[in-house]
Scaffold this motif. Structure first.
Motif, PDB file in Angstrom:
ATOM      1  N   LEU B  19      92.668 -95.540   3.928  1.00  0.00           N
ATOM      2  CA  LEU B  19      91.838 -95.132   5.059  1.00  0.00           C
ATOM      3  C   LEU B  19      91.576 -93.626   5.033  1.00  0.00           C
ATOM      4  O   LEU B  19      92.491 -92.820   4.832  1.00  0.00           O
ATOM      5  CB  LEU B  19      92.547 -95.462   6.385  1.00  0.00           C
ATOM      6  CG  LEU B  19      91.940 -94.847   7.656  1.00  0.00           C
ATOM      7  CD1 LEU B  19      90.606 -95.516   7.973  1.00  0.00           C
ATOM      8  CD2 LEU B  19      92.902 -94.967   8.826  1.00  0.00           C
ATOM      9  N   THR B  20      90.320 -93.273   5.262  1.00  0.00           N
ATOM     10  CA  THR B  20      89.955 -91.892   5.553  1.00  0.00           C
ATOM     11  C   THR B  20      89.003 -91.886   6.735  1.00  0.00           C
ATOM     12  O   THR B  20      88.005 -92.622   6.715  1.00  0.00           O
ATOM     13  CB  THR B  20      89.247 -91.201   4.375  1.00  0.00           C
ATOM     14  OG1 THR B  20      90.100 -91.171   3.245  1.00  0.00           O
ATOM     15  CG2 THR B  20      88.884 -89.767   4.747  1.00  0.00           C
ATOM     16  N   ILE B  21      89.308 -91.114   7.742  1.00  0.00           N
ATOM     17  CA  ILE B  21      88.381 -90.878   8.848  1.00  0.00           C
ATOM     18  C   ILE B  21      88.098 -89.379   8.866  1.00  0.00           C
ATOM     19  O   ILE B  21      89.008 -88.563   9.051  1.00  0.00           O
ATOM     20  CB  ILE B  21      88.952 -91.325  10.201  1.00  0.00           C
ATOM     21  CG1 ILE B  21      89.261 -92.822  10.184  1.00  0.00           C
ATOM     22  CG2 ILE B  21      87.954 -91.007  11.317  1.00  0.00           C
ATOM     23  CD1 ILE B  21      89.876 -93.344  11.475  1.00  0.00           C
ATOM     24  N   LEU B  75      91.675 -87.584   8.638  1.00  0.00           N
ATOM     25  CA  LEU B  75      92.836 -88.462   8.797  1.00  0.00           C
ATOM     26  C   LEU B  75      92.895 -89.448   7.637  1.00  0.00           C
ATOM     27  O   LEU B  75      91.883 -90.068   7.301  1.00  0.00           O
ATOM     28  CB  LEU B  75      92.735 -89.227  10.119  1.00  0.00           C
ATOM     29  CG  LEU B  75      93.902 -90.144  10.460  1.00  0.00           C
ATOM     30  CD1 LEU B  75      95.155 -89.330  10.759  1.00  0.00           C
ATOM     31  CD2 LEU B  75      93.547 -91.025  11.662  1.00  0.00           C
ATOM     32  N   GLU B  76      94.090 -89.607   7.054  1.00  0.00           N
ATOM     33  CA  GLU B  76      94.255 -90.511   5.918  1.00  0.00           C
ATOM     34  C   GLU B  76      95.504 -91.359   6.075  1.00  0.00           C
ATOM     35  O   GLU B  76      96.489 -90.927   6.680  1.00  0.00           O
ATOM     36  CB  GLU B  76      94.353 -89.721   4.601  1.00  0.00           C
ATOM     37  CG  GLU B  76      93.112 -88.922   4.260  1.00  0.00           C
ATOM     38  CD  GLU B  76      93.235 -88.202   2.939  1.00  0.00           C
ATOM     39  OE1 GLU B  76      92.185 -87.910   2.321  1.00  0.00           O
ATOM     40  OE2 GLU B  76      94.365 -87.904   2.512  1.00  0.00           O
ATOM     41  N   LYS B  77      95.421 -92.551   5.505  1.00  0.00           N
ATOM     42  CA  LYS B  77      96.595 -93.407   5.386  1.00  0.00           C
ATOM     43  C   LYS B  77      96.454 -94.219   4.117  1.00  0.00           C
ATOM     44  O   LYS B  77      95.391 -94.793   3.861  1.00  0.00           O
ATOM     45  CB  LYS B  77      96.766 -94.331   6.596  1.00  0.00           C
ATOM     46  CG  LYS B  77      98.080 -95.114   6.542  1.00  0.00           C
ATOM     47  CD  LYS B  77      98.331 -95.918   7.794  1.00  0.00           C
ATOM     48  CE  LYS B  77      99.717 -96.539   7.735  1.00  0.00           C
ATOM     49  NZ  LYS B  77     100.049 -97.391   8.908  1.00  0.00           N
ATOM     50  N   GLY B  78      97.525 -94.291   3.374  1.00  0.00           N
ATOM     51  CA  GLY B  78      97.446 -94.919   2.062  1.00  0.00           C
ATOM     52  C   GLY B  78      97.315 -96.424   2.093  1.00  0.00           C
ATOM     53  O   GLY B  78      96.697 -97.015   1.206  1.00  0.00           O
ATOM     54  N   SER B  79      97.872 -97.071   3.115  1.00  0.00           N
ATOM     55  CA  SER B  79      97.877 -98.522   3.153  1.00  0.00           C
ATOM     56  C   SER B  79      97.880 -98.958   4.621  1.00  0.00           C
ATOM     57  O   SER B  79      98.917 -98.908   5.272  1.00  0.00           O
ATOM     58  CB  SER B  79      99.112 -99.063   2.423  1.00  0.00           C
ATOM     59  OG  SER B  79      99.181-100.467   2.520  1.00  0.00           O
ATOM     60  N   VAL B  80      96.720 -99.371   5.095  1.00  0.00           N
ATOM     61  CA  VAL B  80      96.632 -99.706   6.520  1.00  0.00           C
ATOM     62  C   VAL B  80      97.159-101.106   6.794  1.00  0.00           C
ATOM     63  O   VAL B  80      97.160-101.984   5.933  1.00  0.00           O
ATOM     64  CB  VAL B  80      95.180 -99.576   7.037  1.00  0.00           C
ATOM     65  CG1 VAL B  80      94.738 -98.123   7.000  1.00  0.00           C
ATOM     66  CG2 VAL B  80      94.227-100.470   6.249  1.00  0.00           C
TER      67      VAL B  80
END
Lengths: 122, 117
Positions: B19-21, B75-80
């Motif tokens: 995820l990237t926002i 904002l980032e998350k590697g595995s939502v």
């Protein structure tokens, strides 16, 4: 610890009626904020208080809206008379004052939100 | 003036996707930057923050780095996960000696994220 408490959670009323929304901030927090959230305009700050004194009310839409904070543990937002365009979710939030750690002043400004009051004006 | 621009949603991802926002800002002075999250039917809550350039905020697997040169705070998350489905708000606050004790946050419009199993 209890969070920010808002009431009512849901309110349905008819145009022209008076609406009162209530908020109890977290104990020890000396800032209190009223926000309005709609799909069209997003999150809008209506007013905020510091130590029960209104600091900035520039977001209050018009004279139909008023907010009070008679003491550190209670605030109200009143709409009189209500109109359909006032339909929204109204959030109350509070935050704690700046504090010192190791001689350094810290002021995170973190807001703690209530669950909101969903207002529908028919 | 001060403003925050977020990528428009909704964003729909499959579980375990990256995820990237995006969030960019304009500000006079030296802002603190925040990401708040709003789960369905709830109020907003702070997800992470950064108070100066190059700071990285992190929480619950989410990260964002304060990039002064690009005025961004993505904002980032590697595995939502499905439980990450929510609306995410980027915000800034100008405070300090010149700004005074200004407690107003400038908010983005929010980005809705839906994660499918």
């Amino acid at each position: 610890d209890a969070g920010v408490i808002q009431s009512p959670r849901h309110e349905v009323t008819e145009m022209g009626q008076e609406v009162t929304l209530r908020c109890k901030p977290i104990s020890g927090h000396d800032y209190l904020f009223w926000y309005r959230q709609t799909m069209m305009r997003g999150l809008e700050l209506l007013i905020y208080f510091n130590n029960n004194v209104p600091i900035d009310d520039s977001g209050m839409p018009e004279d139909r809206f008023s907010a009070k904070m008679p003491n550190a543990s209670f605030s109200t937002l009143k709409i009189q008379p209500s109109e359909p365009r006032d339909s929204a979710v109204y959030f109350c939030a509070s935050s704690f004052p700046p504090f010192r750690t190791g001689g350094k002043l810290t002021d995170t400004g973190e807001l703690f939100f209530g669950e909101g009051s969903r207002l529908t004006v028919l | 003036g001060n403003s925050v621009t977020q990528m428009e949603g909704p964003v729909t991802l499959s579980e375990e996707a990256f995820l990237t926002i995006n969030c960019t800002y304009t500000a006079t002075g030296y802002p603190s930057l925040f990401w708040y999250v709003q789960y369905p039917g709830e109020g907003l809550q702070l997800l992470l923050k950064a108070t100066k350039a190059d700071d990285k905020g992190s929480n619950k697997g989410f990260e964002a780095t304060y990039r002064k040169e690009t005025t961004s705070f993505h904002l980032e998350k590697g595995s939502v996960q499905v439980s990450d489905s929510a609306v995410y708000f980027c915000a800034l606050r100008i405070w300090g000696r010149r700004a005074g004790n200004n407690r107003k946050l400038i908010w983005g419009l929010g980005t809705s994220l839906a994660v499918n199993p």
